[in-house]
Design a protein around this motif. Structure first.
Motif, PDB file in Angstrom:
ATOM      1  N   GLY A  98       0.799  -1.216   0.000  1.00 39.22           N
ATOM      2  CA  GLY A  98       0.000   0.000   0.000  1.00 39.22           C
ATOM      3  C   GLY A  98       0.831   1.266   0.000  1.00 39.22           C
ATOM      4  N   VAL A  99       2.037   1.194   0.558  1.00 35.93           N
ATOM      5  CA  VAL A  99       2.874   2.383   0.724  1.00 35.93           C
ATOM      6  C   VAL A  99       3.142   3.074  -0.614  1.00 35.93           C
ATOM      7  CG1 VAL A  99       5.197   3.164   1.360  1.00 35.93           C
ATOM      8  CG2 VAL A  99       3.955   1.588   2.860  1.00 35.93           C
ATOM      9  N   MET A 100       3.279   2.309  -1.674  1.00 37.31           N
ATOM     10  CA  MET A 100       3.602   2.886  -2.987  1.00 37.31           C
ATOM     11  C   MET A 100       2.543   3.879  -3.452  1.00 37.31           C
ATOM     12  SD  MET A 100       3.875  -0.665  -2.769  1.00 37.31           S
ATOM     13  CE  MET A 100       2.848  -1.350  -4.052  1.00 37.31           C
ATOM     14  N   PHE A 101       1.319   3.735  -2.943  1.00 36.85           N
ATOM     15  CA  PHE A 101       0.210   4.580  -3.383  1.00 36.85           C
ATOM     16  C   PHE A 101       0.042   5.853  -2.545  1.00 36.85           C
ATOM     17  CE2 PHE A 101      -0.672   0.326  -4.851  1.00 36.85           C
ATOM     18  CZ  PHE A 101      -1.163   0.527  -6.138  1.00 36.85           C
ATOM     19  N   PHE A 102       0.808   5.984  -1.450  1.00 36.60           N
ATOM     20  CA  PHE A 102       0.660   7.155  -0.595  1.00 36.60           C
ATOM     21  C   PHE A 102       1.304   8.368  -1.262  1.00 36.60           C
ATOM     22  CE2 PHE A 102       0.971   4.107   3.276  1.00 36.60           C
ATOM     23  CZ  PHE A 102      -0.302   3.628   3.004  1.00 36.60           C
ATOM     24  N   PRO A 103       0.558   9.451  -1.484  1.00 34.35           N
ATOM     25  CA  PRO A 103       1.137  10.628  -2.146  1.00 34.35           C
ATOM     26  C   PRO A 103       2.288  11.255  -1.364  1.00 34.35           C
ATOM     27  CG  PRO A 103      -1.263  10.712  -2.199  1.00 34.35           C
ATOM     28  CD  PRO A 103      -0.896   9.595  -1.280  1.00 34.35           C
ATOM     29  N   ASP A 104       2.200  11.217  -0.030  1.00 32.41           N
ATOM     30  CA  ASP A 104       3.249  11.797   0.827  1.00 32.41           C
ATOM     31  C   ASP A 104       3.716  10.701   1.773  1.00 32.41           C
ATOM     32  OD1 ASP A 104       4.816  13.156   2.670  1.00 32.41           O
ATOM     33  OD2 ASP A 104       3.522  14.928   2.710  1.00 32.41           O
ATOM     34  N   LEU A 154       5.583  -2.644   9.862  1.00 31.69           N
ATOM     35  CA  LEU A 154       5.952  -3.751   8.983  1.00 31.69           C
ATOM     36  C   LEU A 154       5.211  -3.571   7.665  1.00 31.69           C
ATOM     37  CD1 LEU A 154       7.297  -6.608   8.662  1.00 31.69           C
ATOM     38  CD2 LEU A 154       5.177  -7.555   9.606  1.00 31.69           C
ATOM     39  N   PHE A 155       5.958  -3.471   6.573  1.00 26.43           N
ATOM     40  CA  PHE A 155       5.298  -3.286   5.278  1.00 26.43           C
ATOM     41  C   PHE A 155       6.130  -3.913   4.173  1.00 26.43           C
ATOM     42  CE2 PHE A 155       8.062   0.378   5.818  1.00 26.43           C
ATOM     43  CZ  PHE A 155       8.555   0.685   4.545  1.00 26.43           C
ATOM     44  N   ASN A 156       5.495  -4.104   3.022  1.00 26.34           N
ATOM     45  CA  ASN A 156       6.245  -4.573   1.867  1.00 26.34           C
ATOM     46  C   ASN A 156       5.907  -3.729   0.652  1.00 26.34           C
ATOM     47  OD1 ASN A 156       3.707  -5.630   1.315  1.00 26.34           O
ATOM     48  ND2 ASN A 156       4.347  -7.773   1.374  1.00 26.34           N
ATOM     49  N   VAL A 157       6.822  -3.721  -0.298  1.00 26.09           N
ATOM     50  CA  VAL A 157       6.684  -2.988  -1.555  1.00 26.09           C
ATOM     51  C   VAL A 157       7.192  -3.882  -2.672  1.00 26.09           C
ATOM     52  CG1 VAL A 157       6.950  -0.711  -0.490  1.00 26.09           C
ATOM     53  CG2 VAL A 157       8.972  -1.905  -1.335  1.00 26.09           C
ATOM     54  N   HIS A 200      10.935   1.150  -4.912  1.00 28.31           N
ATOM     55  CA  HIS A 200      11.680  -0.056  -4.537  1.00 28.31           C
ATOM     56  C   HIS A 200      13.107   0.228  -4.085  1.00 28.31           C
ATOM     57  CE1 HIS A 200      13.857   0.270  -8.348  1.00 28.31           C
ATOM     58  NE2 HIS A 200      12.689   0.525  -8.916  1.00 28.31           N
ATOM     59  N   ARG A 201      13.558   1.472  -4.199  1.00 31.87           N
ATOM     60  CA  ARG A 201      14.943   1.770  -3.846  1.00 31.87           C
ATOM     61  C   ARG A 201      15.126   1.874  -2.331  1.00 31.87           C
ATOM     62  NH1 ARG A 201      16.958   6.867  -7.107  1.00 31.87           N
ATOM     63  NH2 ARG A 201      18.399   6.769  -5.332  1.00 31.87           N
ATOM     64  N   ARG A 202      16.094   1.117  -1.823  1.00 38.39           N
ATOM     65  CA  ARG A 202      16.315   1.081  -0.380  1.00 38.39           C
ATOM     66  C   ARG A 202      16.702   2.451   0.169  1.00 38.39           C
ATOM     67  NH1 ARG A 202      19.450  -3.533   3.084  1.00 38.39           N
ATOM     68  NH2 ARG A 202      19.463  -2.430   5.087  1.00 38.39           N
ATOM     69  N   GLU A 242       2.815 -19.138 -15.320  1.00 35.97           N
ATOM     70  CA  GLU A 242       3.429 -18.657 -14.087  1.00 35.97           C
ATOM     71  C   GLU A 242       4.649 -17.813 -14.409  1.00 35.97           C
ATOM     72  OE1 GLU A 242       6.299 -21.493 -11.849  1.00 35.97           O
ATOM     73  OE2 GLU A 242       4.527 -22.714 -12.372  1.00 35.97           O
ATOM     74  N   GLY A 243       4.988 -16.925 -13.464  1.00 31.25           N
ATOM     75  CA  GLY A 243       6.124 -16.039 -13.659  1.00 31.25           C
ATOM     76  C   GLY A 243       6.718 -15.619 -12.325  1.00 31.25           C
ATOM     77  N   ARG A 244       7.868 -15.023 -12.386  1.00 31.84           N
ATOM     78  CA  ARG A 244       8.594 -14.589 -11.198  1.00 31.84           C
ATOM     79  C   ARG A 244       7.983 -13.306 -10.638  1.00 31.84           C
ATOM     80  NH1 ARG A 244      12.856 -13.859 -13.678  1.00 31.84           N
ATOM     81  NH2 ARG A 244      12.975 -11.590 -13.802  1.00 31.84           N
ATOM     82  N   ILE A 245       7.882 -13.221  -9.311  1.00 35.59           N
ATOM     83  CA  ILE A 245       7.526 -11.981  -8.623  1.00 35.59           C
ATOM     84  C   ILE A 245       8.524 -11.762  -7.491  1.00 35.59           C
ATOM     85  CG2 ILE A 245       5.074 -11.742  -9.178  1.00 35.59           C
ATOM     86  CD1 ILE A 245       4.382 -13.266  -6.672  1.00 35.59           C
ATOM     87  N   SER A 246       8.721 -10.490  -7.139  1.00 32.09           N
ATOM     88  CA  SER A 246       9.704 -10.156  -6.113  1.00 32.09           C
ATOM     89  C   SER A 246       9.251  -8.915  -5.355  1.00 32.09           C
ATOM     90  CB  SER A 246      11.072  -9.908  -6.754  1.00 32.09           C
ATOM     91  OG  SER A 246      12.046  -9.577  -5.773  1.00 32.09           O
ATOM     92  N   ALA A 247       9.475  -8.930  -4.050  1.00 33.71           N
ATOM     93  CA  ALA A 247       9.077  -7.811  -3.201  1.00 33.71           C
ATOM     94  C   ALA A 247      10.094  -7.633  -2.073  1.00 33.71           C
ATOM     95  CB  ALA A 247       7.698  -8.044  -2.614  1.00 33.71           C
ATOM     96  N   HIS A 248      10.150  -6.409  -1.545  1.00 31.96           N
ATOM     97  CA  HIS A 248      10.970  -6.099  -0.383  1.00 31.96           C
ATOM     98  C   HIS A 248      10.056  -5.982   0.852  1.00 31.96           C
ATOM     99  CE1 HIS A 248      14.123  -5.313  -3.215  1.00 31.96           C
ATOM    100  NE2 HIS A 248      13.552  -4.215  -3.684  1.00 31.96           N
ATOM    101  N   VAL A 249      10.449  -6.662   1.924  1.00 32.83           N
ATOM    102  CA  VAL A 249       9.738  -6.570   3.194  1.00 32.83           C
ATOM    103  C   VAL A 249      10.577  -5.741   4.140  1.00 32.83           C
ATOM    104  CG1 VAL A 249       8.620  -7.822   5.068  1.00 32.83           C
ATOM    105  CG2 VAL A 249       8.766  -8.871   2.787  1.00 32.83           C
ATOM    106  N   ILE A 250       9.977  -4.692   4.698  1.00 36.70           N
ATOM    107  CA  ILE A 250      10.699  -3.746   5.554  1.00 36.70           C
ATOM    108  C   ILE A 250      10.073  -3.731   6.939  1.00 36.70           C
ATOM    109  CG2 ILE A 250      11.350  -1.316   5.859  1.00 36.70           C
ATOM    110  CD1 ILE A 250      10.384  -2.366   2.406  1.00 36.70           C
TER     111      ILE A 250
END
Length: 273
Positions: A118-124, A143-146, A183-185, A261-269
């Motif tokens: 959800g974080v990716m959609f937050f304007p600020d 705890l969130f993921n992107v 996605h950039r750390r 099927e295909g590859r997916i990848s996410a970062h958990v923070i």
């Protein structure tokens, strides 16, 4: 990238299509992972923000003890209504429409705040992080993921490339701009720091496999069950269906007929208040 206001709107037919196509294909594979990470921390009061249609809510309800309190929120009332309609078994859940950048809760109300994709959609984003920190008890966890960069997510990347071919003069860039645009750390660490989190966050990159019954599922899911729908509809009466059909054909060419099927990848923070 600047996030247009329309990128956060999940209304009209989107909630039902989202639940049918996107949840099993890309969100369910990470819901169990997120719920397990929540359970490891043994929280007593959990706030979920940007809950969507409730895939993580249901996963948490299965693994948390009954005495753990769950407060579930989303900015979009239709998405929250779809989540509430699906329900959770064996516990009382508080459902509440809420903006992550202006949470309607007292300071230090929760010991864990969770947010899946959800974080990716937050304007600020720093402001949203500041709100999460405000409602967390000292020592509590955000705890969130992107999503990882779009090249690491094969269905999304194939759809994005197909749309660029379908509309070469003005390619729709929603997929790269918003879901896969955060996605950039270093950027995430900076925004967390601006939001008031002083401790270094942990990052865990998690790869999984995305599966669909056919090429139609990701084509419909990404074109019609996300805010990109409005962007495509604005291009003309037949643009949405034309885009969907073009993406389906491209996905079939790349991944084949029948189940794909295909590859997916996410970062958990995770970060402590």
């Amino acid at each position: 990238m600047t996030t247009p206001s329309t990128d956060k709107l999940f209304t009209g037919p989107i909630p039902e299509l989202y639940e049918r196509y996107l949840v099993p294909m890309i969100f369910q594979p990470y819901a169990g992972d997120m719920a397990a990470r929540v359970a490891e921390r043994r929280p007593s009061r959990v706030l979920e923000i940007a809950a969507g249609t409730g895939v993580v809510t249901r996963a948490m309800a299965r693994v948390l003890p009954e005495e753990a309190e769950l407060t579930i929120t989303d900015l979009n009332a239709p998405m929250l209504a779809r989540a509430e309609a699906a329900g959770v078994s064996g516990r009382v859940v508080q459902w509440r429409q809420a903006d992550a950048m202006q949470l309607p809760f007292d300071d230090e109300s929760f010991d864990l705040v969770v947010c899946q994709f959800g974080v990716m959609f937050f304007p600020d984003k720093p402001r949203a992080f500041a709100e999460a920190r405000r409602v967390l008890q000292p020592g509590g966890t955000l705890l969130f993921n992107v999503w990882d960069r779009i090249e690491e997510n094969e269905f999304a990347n194939a759809v994005s490339r197909a749309l660029a071919e379908c509309f070469p003069e003005s390619p729709p860039d929603f997929m790269a701009r918003t879901p896969h645009g955060y996605h950039r750390r270093d950027v995430i660490e900076r925004d967390l720091s601006v939001g008031g989190f002083a401790t270094p966050p942990s990052f865990d990159t998690v790869g999984k496999r995305s599966r669909a019954e056919s090429a139609q599922a990701p084509a419909v899911g990404f074109c019609q069950a996300t805010p990109m729908r409005a962007e495509l509809e604005a291009r003309g009466a037949d643009a949405l269906q034309r885009a969907t059909d073009y993406c389906e054909a491209a996905l079939r060419d790349k991944f084949g007929d029948g189940p794909i099927e295909g590859r997916i990848s996410a970062h958990v923070i995770a970060v402590s208040a």
